[in-house]
Design an enzyme around this catalytic site. Structure first.
Site, short mmCIF file in Angstrom:
data_model
loop_
_atom_site.label_atom_id
_atom_site.label_comp_id
_atom_site.label_asym_id
_atom_site.label_seq_id
_atom_site.Cartn_x
_atom_site.Cartn_y
_atom_site.Cartn_z
N GLU A 253 36.21 45.26 31.98
CA GLU A 253 36.76 43.67 33.00
C GLU A 253 37.86 42.55 31.44
O GLU A 253 37.03 42.35 31.09
CB GLU A 253 35.76 43.43 33.01
CG GLU A 253 35.34 44.35 34.31
CD GLU A 253 34.01 43.34 34.69
OE1 GLU A 253 33.38 42.65 34.82
OE2 GLU A 253 33.55 43.51 35.66
N CYS A 287 39.22 35.30 34.08
CA CYS A 287 39.78 35.96 33.73
C CYS A 287 40.48 35.92 35.29
O CYS A 287 41.89 36.32 35.37
CB CYS A 287 39.57 37.50 33.45
SG CYS A 287 37.90 37.66 34.92
#
Length: 485
Positions: A253, A287
Site C-alpha cells: 500500500e 496516501c
C-alpha cells in the site's frame, strides 16, 4: 504518558524485552518536542527470535477453533473500547494528530477488529465439479503461516490493526515492524491489546528497529510467507523486489497523487467541504489525500473563492486543543521539505492563493495554482498541507489530467448526476474512486489498494482472506480413473 512508559520496548514471544542494539530510537511529540520514550533497537538476532517464536506458536494456532480466534478478536475490540480515551491521547501525543483525527483512527480500527472476528469464521472449503467421472474436487483454505507487517506512521494504529487482526483471525502469526515515528501507537499498543485479550504467546511480536541495524533481515528472513507493507513507493519498490526474489507474497500500500474533480454541475459548497477534508485531514499526511483539485473552468471562480476562504480559516496549532484543525507534521525534516517545496513552486511561477507560514513543525495550509503543465509537483505525492488547484475544459480533459500521474490509488468526482460520476470514475486508472465524496475512504468490507506505483495487492473483506490464506486442492477418485499408459 502511561502507554509510553509501559509499552516502549520490544515484544517477543509474549514478553516485553529491551532490545540489544547499540543505539536508541527516540520517540518525540511532534508538536512540542517532548521526549516520549527511548527504545533500544532490535538486532538481527531478535528478528530471528521473533520469527521463530511466531513459527512455533502458529502451528497450534492454525488448528485452534475459529470460534476461539474470533473470541480473541472480540475481547480485543472490547479492550479498545475500554481504553478509548487513552488511545486517543496517545495518537495526539505521538503523531500530532488532532482530536478528531485520533477518534477517526480509533473507530476505524475498531471496525476492522469487528470484521476480523467475522473473518475467523469465513474461510471454508469448497467442493468443485470435475469433468472426470467419479472425481470429487475439494478446495481448502489454510493460513499462510507467518505474516510480516511493516506499518506506516500516519495512521499506525489502524494500518497495523488492519493487517495484524485479520491475519491472526485467519490462523496466522504476525511480526510487526512499526514506523520509527510511531513505535508505541503502531506497535506496543497493539501488542498490549492482544496480550490482554488472551492471544497466546508468540503469535504477535513487535520489533522496533531500523534498516541501518538489520538491513533486509525483516523481509528476507525465511519464516514469513507474506509481507504487508504500507509506506512510500520508493521503499515499497525495494520491499517488493526483495520479497519477490524469495517467492514471498507482498501486499504493498504505497504513495498516492489523488485528484478530486469538480464537474460543471457539482454542488459547489459540498465539493468545497469534500476538498478541504480530502486535502487537509491529518495535515495532508495521508496516501489518499487529494494532492490535486481539478475544477471545470465554468465553476472555477466560485469554487476557488469558497475553497481558499475555507482553507485560510483553518486553525493551525496545538492538536490537544479541540478547536485545532491542523496540527504539526511528523518531524522537522518534513516541515523543512514542505517549506522548500512551496518556495520553489512560487519561484517557478506558481501563484499562492493561500500562503501558510512554517513555525517549528506547524506548517500552515497553502493553496497553489498556475503551475505549468509539466510541473513535477503535479505528478508527485505531497505529504503535507499543500493543495494544488488546476482547471480543465470538459470531461475528456479532466480524465486526461486525472490519469496523468504515475500513481493510481484513490480519487473523487463531484457531479449532480451520480451515474455521470460513475462513468467518469470507470475511466480513471486507480484502485479506488468515489462519486460525490472525499478521496480519503476505508471500509473493512471493500477491497483497498492501488494501481501503477500506488502498489500491488488488496486488503479488506474477501481480499484480506485472499491475502493471508492459501488454497490447496485435494481430489478424491471415488471410482477408477482410466490412464492412457
Amino acid at each position: 504518558m502511561s502507554f509510553f512508559r509501559e509499552l516502549a520496548d520490544q515484544y517477543i514471544d509474549g514478553e516485553w524485552r529491551t532490545g540489544t542494539g547499540s543505539w536508541d530510537i527516540i520517540d518525540f511529540n511532534p508538536y512540542n518536542g517532548e521526549k516520549l520514550a527511548a527504545i533500544t533497537i532490535a538486532t538481527v538476532e531478535e528478528v530471528d527470535r521473533a520469527y521463530r517464536a511466531a513459527e512455533r506458536a502458529q502451528r497450534s494456532w492454525a488448528t485452534t477453533s475459529p470460534y476461539e480466534r474470533a473470541r480473541v478478536m472480540e475481547r480485543a475490540l472490547r479492550i479498545t473500547e475500554e481504553l478509548a480515551d487513552e488511545i486517543v491521547e496517545a495518537v495526539i501525543d505521538e503523531l500530532g494528530g488532532t482530536r478528531s483525527k485520533a477518534w477517526y483512527e480509533l473507530r476505524a480500527a475498531q471496525e476492522f477488529l469487528r470484521e476480523a472476528a467475522h473473518q475467523a469464521l469465513h474461510p471454508g472449503g469448497r467442493i468443485l465439479a470435475s469433468p472426470v467421472d467419479g472425481k470429487e474436487n475439494r478446495l481448502y483454505r489454510r493460513p499462510v503461516g507467518v505474516v510480516g507487517v511493516i506499518s506506516a506512521f500516519n495512521f499506525p494504529f489502524l494500518v497495523t490493526m488492519k493487517s495484524a487482526a485479520p491475519a491472526l483471525a485467519l490462523g496466522n502469526a504476525v511480526v510487526v515492524k512499526p514506523n520509527q515515528n510511531a513505535p508505541v501507537v503502531g506497535g506496543g499498543l497493539v501488542a498490549k491489546i492482544f496480550h490482554d485479550a488472551g492471544l497466546p504467546a508468540g503469535l504477535l511480536n513487535i520489533l522496533v528497529t531500523d534498516v541501518a541495524e538489520i538491513g533486509d533481515a525483516f523481509i528476507a528472513h525465511p519464516v514469513p510467507k507474506v509481507i504487508s507493507f504500507a509506506g512510500s513507493d520508493r521503499v515499497g519498490r525495494h520491499v517488493g523486489a526483495t520479497a519477490g526474489a524469495l517467492f514471498k507474497r507482498t501486499i504493498l500500500e504505497l504513495s498516492g497523487n489523488s485528484a478530486l474533480v469538480v464537474l460543471d454541475d457539482a454542488d459547489i459548497d459540498y465539493a468545497v467541504d469534500a476538498a478541504v477534508f480530502s486535502r487537509f485531514v491529518y495535515q495532508g499526511q495521508v496516501c489518499m489525500a487529494a494532492n490535486r483539485i481539478l475544477v471545470d473552468r465554468a465553476v472555477a471562480p466560485e469554487f476557488t473563492e469558497k475553497f481558499t476562504a475555507r482553507v485560510a480559516a483553518l486553525r493551525t496549532g496545538d492538536p490537544r486543543d479541540p478547536d485545532t484543525q491542523i496540527g504539526p507534521v511528523i518531524n522537522t525534516f518534513q516541515a523543512d521539505a514542505l517549506t522548500a517545496l512551496v518556495d520553489q513552486a512560487v519561484a517557478d511561477g506558481a501563484t499562492a492563493l493561500v500562503r501558510g507560514r512554517t513555525r517549528g513543525n506547524l506548517v500552515e495550509p497553502t493553496v497553489l495554482t498556475g503551475l505549468a503543465d509539466d510541473s513535477p509537483l503535479l505528478s508527485q505525492e505531497i505529504f503535507g498541507p499543500v493543495a494544488l488547484l488546476a482547471t480543465f475544459d470538459g470531461e475528456d480533459e479532466a480524465v486526461r489530467m486525472t490519469n496523468d500521474s504515475p500513481y493510481g490509488l484513490s480519487g473523487a468526482v463531484h457531479t449532480a448526476d451520480a451515474e455521470r460520476g460513475v462513468r467518469f470514475a470507470r475511466r480513471i486508472r486507480s484502485g479506488m474512486f468515489h462519486v460525490n465524496d472525499a478521496t480519503v475512504q476505508d471500509d473493512p468490507l471493500v477491497a483497498f489498494g492501488g494501481e501503477k506505483r500506488s502498489g500491488t495487492g488488496r486488503l479488506n473483506g474477501e481480499a484480506t482472506v485472499d491475502a493471508f490464506t492459501t488454497q490447496k486442492w485435494i481430489s478424491i477418485q471415488h471410482g477408477r480413473s482410466v490412464f492412457p499408459l
